[in-house]
Write an enzyme that holds these catalytic residues in place. Structure first.
Site, PDB file in Angstrom:
ATOM      1  N   ASN A  14      94.361 -81.020  91.156  1.00 26.43           N
ATOM      2  CA  ASN A  14      93.153 -81.020  91.981  1.00 26.43           C
ATOM      3  C   ASN A  14      93.622 -81.147  93.428  1.00 26.43           C
ATOM      4  O   ASN A  14      93.980 -82.233  93.871  1.00 26.43           O
ATOM      5  CB  ASN A  14      92.258 -82.204  91.578  1.00 26.43           C
ATOM      6  CG  ASN A  14      91.080 -82.385  92.527  1.00 26.43           C
ATOM      7  OD1 ASN A  14      90.792 -81.507  93.343  1.00 26.43           O
ATOM      8  ND2 ASN A  14      90.407 -83.525  92.419  1.00 26.43           N
ATOM      9  N   TRP A  15      93.615 -80.015  94.118  1.00 24.31           N
ATOM     10  CA  TRP A  15      94.142 -80.027  95.494  1.00 24.31           C
ATOM     11  C   TRP A  15      93.222 -80.730  96.475  1.00 24.31           C
ATOM     12  O   TRP A  15      93.608 -81.024  97.589  1.00 24.31           O
ATOM     13  CB  TRP A  15      94.350 -78.582  95.975  1.00 24.31           C
ATOM     14  CG  TRP A  15      95.514 -77.874  95.348  1.00 24.31           C
ATOM     15  CD1 TRP A  15      96.331 -78.331  94.344  1.00 24.31           C
ATOM     16  CD2 TRP A  15      95.995 -76.563  95.694  1.00 24.31           C
ATOM     17  NE1 TRP A  15      97.275 -77.377  94.039  1.00 24.31           N
ATOM     18  CE2 TRP A  15      97.090 -76.297  94.852  1.00 24.31           C
ATOM     19  CE3 TRP A  15      95.589 -75.597  96.622  1.00 24.31           C
ATOM     20  CZ2 TRP A  15      97.801 -75.088  94.923  1.00 24.31           C
ATOM     21  CZ3 TRP A  15      96.291 -74.401  96.690  1.00 24.31           C
ATOM     22  CH2 TRP A  15      97.396 -74.152  95.847  1.00 24.31           C
ATOM     23  N   LYS A  16      91.971 -80.950  96.090  1.00 23.92           N
ATOM     24  CA  LYS A  16      90.966 -81.503  97.010  1.00 23.92           C
ATOM     25  C   LYS A  16      90.924 -80.642  98.278  1.00 23.92           C
ATOM     26  O   LYS A  16      91.158 -79.441  98.200  1.00 23.92           O
ATOM     27  CB  LYS A  16      91.254 -82.982  97.285  1.00 23.92           C
ATOM     28  CG  LYS A  16      91.453 -83.762  95.969  1.00 23.92           C
ATOM     29  CD  LYS A  16      91.382 -85.236  96.126  1.00 23.92           C
ATOM     30  CE  LYS A  16      91.585 -85.885  94.762  1.00 23.92           C
ATOM     31  NZ  LYS A  16      91.364 -87.314  94.765  1.00 23.92           N
TER      32      LYS A  16
ATOM     33  N   HIS B 232      83.275 -84.838  89.903  1.00 28.26           N
ATOM     34  CA  HIS B 232      84.377 -85.669  90.412  1.00 28.26           C
ATOM     35  C   HIS B 232      83.773 -86.851  91.168  1.00 28.26           C
ATOM     36  O   HIS B 232      82.734 -86.716  91.820  1.00 28.26           O
ATOM     37  CB  HIS B 232      85.276 -84.842  91.337  1.00 28.26           C
ATOM     38  CG  HIS B 232      86.517 -85.587  91.714  1.00 28.26           C
ATOM     39  ND1 HIS B 232      86.518 -86.525  92.710  1.00 28.26           N
ATOM     40  CD2 HIS B 232      87.771 -85.559  91.198  1.00 28.26           C
ATOM     41  CE1 HIS B 232      87.744 -87.050  92.793  1.00 28.26           C
ATOM     42  NE2 HIS B 232      88.522 -86.483  91.895  1.00 28.26           N
TER      43      HIS B 232
ATOM     44  N   GLU C 166      84.388 -88.173  93.871  1.00 26.07           N
ATOM     45  CA  GLU C 166      84.155 -87.944  95.308  1.00 26.07           C
ATOM     46  C   GLU C 166      82.860 -87.154  95.523  1.00 26.07           C
ATOM     47  O   GLU C 166      82.192 -87.325  96.536  1.00 26.07           O
ATOM     48  CB  GLU C 166      85.380 -87.243  95.921  1.00 26.07           C
ATOM     49  CG  GLU C 166      86.554 -88.217  96.031  1.00 26.07           C
ATOM     50  CD  GLU C 166      87.930 -87.592  95.946  1.00 26.07           C
ATOM     51  OE1 GLU C 166      88.062 -86.379  96.125  1.00 26.07           O
ATOM     52  OE2 GLU C 166      88.890 -88.358  95.684  1.00 26.07           O
TER      53      GLU C 166
ATOM     54  N   GLU D 180      88.600 -90.615  84.895  1.00 25.42           N
ATOM     55  CA  GLU D 180      89.225 -90.976  86.165  1.00 25.42           C
ATOM     56  C   GLU D 180      88.612 -92.269  86.687  1.00 25.42           C
ATOM     57  O   GLU D 180      87.555 -92.244  87.339  1.00 25.42           O
ATOM     58  CB  GLU D 180      89.002 -89.873  87.202  1.00 25.42           C
ATOM     59  CG  GLU D 180      89.649 -88.554  86.853  1.00 25.42           C
ATOM     60  CD  GLU D 180      89.984 -87.746  88.103  1.00 25.42           C
ATOM     61  OE1 GLU D 180      91.135 -87.336  88.235  1.00 25.42           O
ATOM     62  OE2 GLU D 180      89.098 -87.555  88.945  1.00 25.42           O
TER      63      GLU D 180
ATOM     64  N   GLY E 202      93.756 -91.915  94.110  1.00 19.77           N
ATOM     65  CA  GLY E 202      94.332 -91.889  95.452  1.00 19.77           C
ATOM     66  C   GLY E 202      94.790 -93.246  95.961  1.00 19.77           C
ATOM     67  O   GLY E 202      95.090 -93.408  97.132  1.00 19.77           O
TER      68      GLY E 202
ATOM     69  N   SER F 188      96.009 -91.387  90.185  1.00 20.44           N
ATOM     70  CA  SER F 188      97.387 -91.750  90.545  1.00 20.44           C
ATOM     71  C   SER F 188      98.403 -91.450  89.445  1.00 20.44           C
ATOM     72  O   SER F 188      99.396 -92.163  89.299  1.00 20.44           O
ATOM     73  CB  SER F 188      97.474 -93.224  90.976  1.00 20.44           C
ATOM     74  OG  SER F 188      96.653 -93.445  92.116  1.00 20.44           O
TER      75      SER F 188
ATOM     76  N   GLY G  10      95.806 -85.380  91.430  1.00 20.81           N
ATOM     77  CA  GLY G  10      95.445 -85.133  92.819  1.00 20.81           C
ATOM     78  C   GLY G  10      96.689 -85.030  93.685  1.00 20.81           C
ATOM     79  O   GLY G  10      97.358 -83.994  93.739  1.00 20.81           O
ATOM     80  N   GLY G  11      97.026 -86.122  94.350  1.00 27.45           N
ATOM     81  CA  GLY G  11      98.130 -86.131  95.321  1.00 27.45           C
ATOM     82  C   GLY G  11      99.416 -85.498  94.817  1.00 27.45           C
ATOM     83  O   GLY G  11     100.055 -84.697  95.528  1.00 27.45           O
TER      84      GLY G  11
HETATM   85  P1  PGA Z   1      95.022 -88.783  92.535  1.00 26.83           P
HETATM   86  O1  PGA Z   1      93.635 -87.985  92.361  1.00 26.83           O
HETATM   87  O2  PGA Z   1      95.971 -88.212  91.507  1.00 26.83           O
HETATM   88  O3  PGA Z   1      95.454 -88.466  93.950  1.00 26.83           O
HETATM   89  O4  PGA Z   1      94.742 -90.214  92.318  1.00 26.83           O
HETATM   90  C1  PGA Z   1      93.150 -87.627  91.101  1.00 26.83           C
HETATM   91  C2  PGA Z   1      91.811 -86.962  91.252  1.00 26.83           C
HETATM   92  O5  PGA Z   1      91.009 -87.421  92.078  1.00 26.83           O
HETATM   93  O6  PGA Z   1      91.505 -85.968  90.562  1.00 26.83           O
END
Ligand code: PGA
Length: 250
Positions: free
Chosen positions: A8-10, A94, A96, A165, A171, A210, A231-232
């Site tokens: 997930n590149w966001k 998600h 967010e 999640e 994050g 994470s 994500g990251g």
């Molecule tokens: P993260 O994000 O791996 O940076 O914690 C995961 C996500 O929000 O899909």
């Protein structure tokens, strides 16, 4: 069932950076298709990503989709448009989106339904906040979030993907322990078995929050963790590739 690892590149990337990252990922992908892999990118780049990944084993998707079919919805992107651009997946719900865009369980369910109707698999994200975990409400929250989607998609539930999640792990570098994640995944699996009528029809349940090159092996070894939503660590080719290797070894 093969594990599924989704990046997930966001809101990250550029034409140049995307090309560089994907060239490295494709070149280093474990051979033999022992796991499924995809990246969910900002929609503006889907045209580029389709061009870069069209002939590779790496699939792609979006990070959100409109709950509406088409029409006067300025700024929205429809499921049919995602399908047009070769998307196999789209994230829905998600945390967010739920937090910053006020998406309710019902909106998330409508988005999942819309994606499915166009042949795009929704990756339905569920997860509790820290306050909810501390109040002992984790299972109630994730079951409520998933129930809304199960109710909306009916007999198509085996075509979705679920991602657990925990919001406090996203994050933050603070991962759920394999035991904490497994406990929730087992509850979600039981809910899905009840909805599907049979365990063999249950869709994959990914863990996200994470997940990285160091902790992926232990998380993916849990019996009810069928992959990861990253994500990251999906923005660094070496880290994403390590997670793909861990998933291929399971
Ligand atoms: P993260 O994000 O791996 O940076 O914690 C995961 C996500 O929000 O899909």
């Amino acid at each position: 069932m093969k594990k599924l690892v989704v990046g997930n590149w966001k809101m990250n990337g550029s034409l140049g950076a995307n090309r560089q990252l994907l060239e490295s990922v494709v070149a280093g992908m474990p051979k033999g298709e022992l796991c499924d892999a995809a990246v969910c990118v900002p929609s503006i780049y889907l045209f580029q990503i389709q061009d870069l990944l069209g002939k590779t084993d790496l699939k792609w998707g979006a990070q959100d989709v409109s709950a509406h079919e088409q029409g006067a919805y300025t700024g929205e992107i429809s499921a049919a448009m995602l399908r047009d651009l070769g998307c196999r997946f789209t994230l829905v719900g998600h945390s967010e989106r739920r937090l910053y865009h006020g998406e309710s369980d019902q909106i998330v369910a409508a988005k999942a339904q819309r994606a499915l109707s166009c042949g795009v698999a929704p990756i339905v994200c569920v997860g509790e906040s820290l306050a909810e975990r501390e109040a002992g409400e984790t299972m109630t929250v994730v079951k409520r979030q998933l129930a809304a989607v199960i109710h909306a998609v009916g007999h198509c539930v085996s075509e979705i993907v679920v991602a657990y999640e925990p919001v406090w792990a996203i994050g933050t570098g603070r991962t759920a322990s394999p035991e904490q994640a497994q406990e929730v995944h087992a509850v979600l699996r039981n809910q899905l078995i009840a909805a599907c009528g049979h365990s063999s029809a249950v869709p994959r349940i990914l863990y996200g929050g994470s997940m990285n090159a160091t902790n992926a092996t232990d998380l993916l070894a849990q019996p009810d963790i069928d992959g990861g939503l990253i994500g990251g660590a999906s923005l660094k080719a070496a880290d994403f590739l390590s997670i793909l290797s861990a998933a291929s070894a399971e």
